[in-house]
Design an enzyme around this catalytic site. Sequence first.
Site, short mmCIF file in Angstrom:
data_model
loop_
_atom_site.label_atom_id
_atom_site.label_comp_id
_atom_site.label_asym_id
_atom_site.label_seq_id
_atom_site.Cartn_x
_atom_site.Cartn_y
_atom_site.Cartn_z
N HIS A 65 51.84 48.33 53.76
CA HIS A 65 51.44 48.94 55.09
C HIS A 65 52.00 48.31 56.33
O HIS A 65 52.23 49.02 57.40
CB HIS A 65 49.80 49.11 55.26
CG HIS A 65 49.01 48.00 55.69
ND1 HIS A 65 48.54 47.34 54.86
CD2 HIS A 65 49.02 47.26 56.89
CE1 HIS A 65 47.61 46.42 55.22
NE2 HIS A 65 47.96 46.42 56.58
N SER A 86 46.90 41.00 57.65
CA SER A 86 47.29 42.04 56.66
C SER A 86 49.01 41.33 56.16
O SER A 86 49.53 40.72 57.09
CB SER A 86 47.84 42.90 57.35
OG SER A 86 46.91 44.02 57.51
N ASP A 101 49.49 46.90 47.34
CA ASP A 101 49.78 46.89 48.76
C ASP A 101 50.78 45.85 49.14
O ASP A 101 50.28 44.90 49.73
CB ASP A 101 48.44 46.89 49.65
CG ASP A 101 48.89 47.28 51.30
OD1 ASP A 101 50.08 47.54 51.45
OD2 ASP A 101 47.73 47.32 52.07
#
Length: 724
Positions: A83, A645, A219
Amino acid sequence: MKYIKLLFLLAAFPLFAQQGGMWIPSLLEGMNEKEMKELGMQMSAKDIYDVNNSSLKDAVPHFNGGCTSEVISPKGLLLTNHHCGYGMIQSHSTLENDYLTDGFWARSFDEELPNPGVSVTFIVKIDDVTQQVLEGTHTLASEEAKQQKIQANISSLSKTYPKESWQENRIKTFYEGNQYMLFVVETFKDIRLVGTPPSSIGKFGSDTDNWVWPRHTGDFSLFRIYADKNNRPAEYSKDNVPYTPKHYLPISLDGVSEDDFTLVFGFPGRTQEYLPAVAVEQIVEELNPAKIAIRDAALKVQDEFMRSDQQIKIQYASKYARIANYWKKWIGESQGLKKSNAIAIKKAQEKAFIESVKKAGKSNEYGHILPEFDKYYKEIAPYALSRDYFFEIANRNVELLTIGYQLVQLELAYKNKGEQSFMARKDNILPRLTSTYKNYNKNVDEKVFEKLIDIYASGIPEEFLPESLKNIDVEAVTSKIYTESALTSLEKLKSLLEGDANEVLEKLSKDPGYTLAYDIAKTYHTKVEPTYYQLDLQIQALQRDYMKALLELSPKDARIFPDANSTLRVTYGKVKGYDPKDAVSYEPVTYLEGVMEKYVPEDYEFDVPEKLIELYNNKDYGDYADNGKLPVNFIGTNHTTGGNSGSPAIDANGNLIGLNFDRVWEGTMSDIYYDPAICRNIMVDIRYVLFIIDKYAGADNLIGEMTLVHPKKGKKTKRSKVRK
C-alpha cells in the site's frame, strides 16, 4: 502524600509491562536498553543507533515522506508495504499491463521502473539542539512572538549546522516544544520499482479486512535505491548505479513464536498521547463522527462505480484506499476510546495531577492549565468542526473543489504578489493537474459532490456557511456545475488558463465550479481559520506547559515518550495474542489456510491467484514453512501508528522477521490512549514475503541478493548469494 504521588504516577505514566512508547533511537541507552534486554533483546543500544559505525538506523529510510522501508541487500534492494508503493504501481499500470491485477517482477536491473518524484531519506545523525532553538524566547510575553523567534532560530541553525553538501538539516520539536532535535539526513531521488505481488495478495482482504485481525495480507512491494558513481544521492539518470548501503538487514528464516522479542523501527506519523480529557471527548463526540459520515458517503459512491467499471477501478483504486483507511480507523478509534473508558481514565489522571501540583507547591505555575483547557476547547469546538468539514469536503474528497481550491491559490498569488507570481504558479499547477485528471472521472466526482455538498450545507455551523450554499437545491447546483464548469475536463481547464492574469481571472469569475470553490475558501479563510489559529495557538501553549509539568513532576525513570512526529523511532514489545472481547481469544500467527478459508472467486477483495491455490494444494512451500504450514501474518505489542507502514519487524539479534503494515481495529485508539491489553500491530511474516518472491513469482534473482540466516542455529543458508 505518598499515596497521591503513586496514584498520579501510575495514572499518568502506566508502565505497560515495559511495552508501549515510541522512543528516540539516539537516546536508548539506560532505561530503554535495560527494558529491551529484559524482554529478550541480544543487541546493544549502539547496534540500533551509532553515529560512528553502521547500525540498524542505516538500513531504515523514510519512504517518500509517508511510510517506512528497509534495505535488505548490499545492492540497495528496498522493502516496503504494497500500500505504500500502491500509487507507483498504479502509475505504471494500464489495461494492457495491469500490474495492480497481475503483479510485476523485474528480472534484471534494466527492467526496473523509474518513479519520478519518489524519494527515500536516511537519518545520518541526531543531535539535541533545544538550548539553541529556545535561545532568546524566555523573555517574550506573547505566544506568537515566541513561536516567531523559535522559527527564526530553527532557520538559522538549519543553515549553519555542520553537514556534507549533499545532506540536509531538519529540526523537529518534541514533548510539545520542550525539546528540539536536529536530524542530518540524506535523500535519494532515484527509486525504481522492482517487484510487487498482485493486489489479490498484496491487498488481500482489502477494505473489509483493513484494521482487522485475523489478517492474511501479503502487504509488500520491492524497490531499489540508485545513486551516482560516488554512492551519493542523485536525480534519476541511466548512469546511476544501485546504492551500496552502510547496513542492510539479514533475513531470519526461523520465524516467530509467542513472547518472542520484537523491535519495530520506523517513522510514526502523529500521536496525541497527552491530550486532556476534554479534547478526547471532543474527538469522540463531535469531530470523528463528522469525518466518518463524510468519507462514508464518498466511499459508497466510488465503490458502486468501481464494481461496475474496470477502468474506473484502476483510476480510483488508490484514492478509494486512501479515503477508506482513515474512515475505518476513526470508527475503530472512537469505539476503542469508549470501550477502554479512556475519557474517564484521563479525568482521573487529571484529578491526581491537580493534587500533585498542589502538593509540590506549583499551583501558581501549573494550576491554570486544566481550567484553561476546558475554556479553550469549548471555544474552539465550532471552528474545529468547520475546519474538518472544509478540509474533508473542499480540499480532499470532492475533486472538482480540490482543483478549484488550487486555482483559488492562483488568484491569491496574483492579488498578493502580482503577475509574475501568478504566471509562475500557473506553470507549476498545470503539470500537477495533468496528473490529477489522469485518474479523474466526471461521473464519479459529480455523484460524490452531490452527496458531500449536501452534508456541508446541512452540517457546518450556519455562521460559517457561504451565502451561495444557504437554502440550495443540491441537485440543481450539482447539475449546473458539472454541466457548465471547465473544471471537469483537463482540456477545458487548459483553455480556461490561457492568457494573462486578468484574462484568466475574468474567465474564472464566470465558471460556476470555480466560484463555488472560491466562496467556500473565502468563507473559511475569513471566518474560521483566523480564530481557529489563535485558539489553537493558546491550546498548544497550554499543552507545552502541561507536558513540562508532567516531565517535571515525574521521577527520572518514568516512561514518558514524546508523541510521534514523523521522525525515526524505536518501539519494542513481544509477539502476543489478545482477547478482544468476552469468550474470544486470538492467536498471534495466521497461515495460508486462512487465505483459502476467505477465498471468494472473482471477488475484488478475496479472490486468490490460481498459482497460489496450486502451491497451497501441493503444499509447495519451499524453505518457508513452519511445521508444514505457511505463516502469513503475526501480531505484536509494538506501539505503532500511520507512518510505521513498511517498518521492519526485527528480532532480538537484528534480523528481519516481518514487515509492519497495520493495527488491530480494537486498538486503533493507541494514537490517543495505548492499552496494552488490546493494542496490537500487524506484520507480514517475512517468510511469506520470501515465499511469494521465490515460489509464486520465481524471482530467484531477488532472493539471491539477500542474506538469509538461521539465528537460532547460528548459520546462513546456502541460497544467500549476492547477485553480480
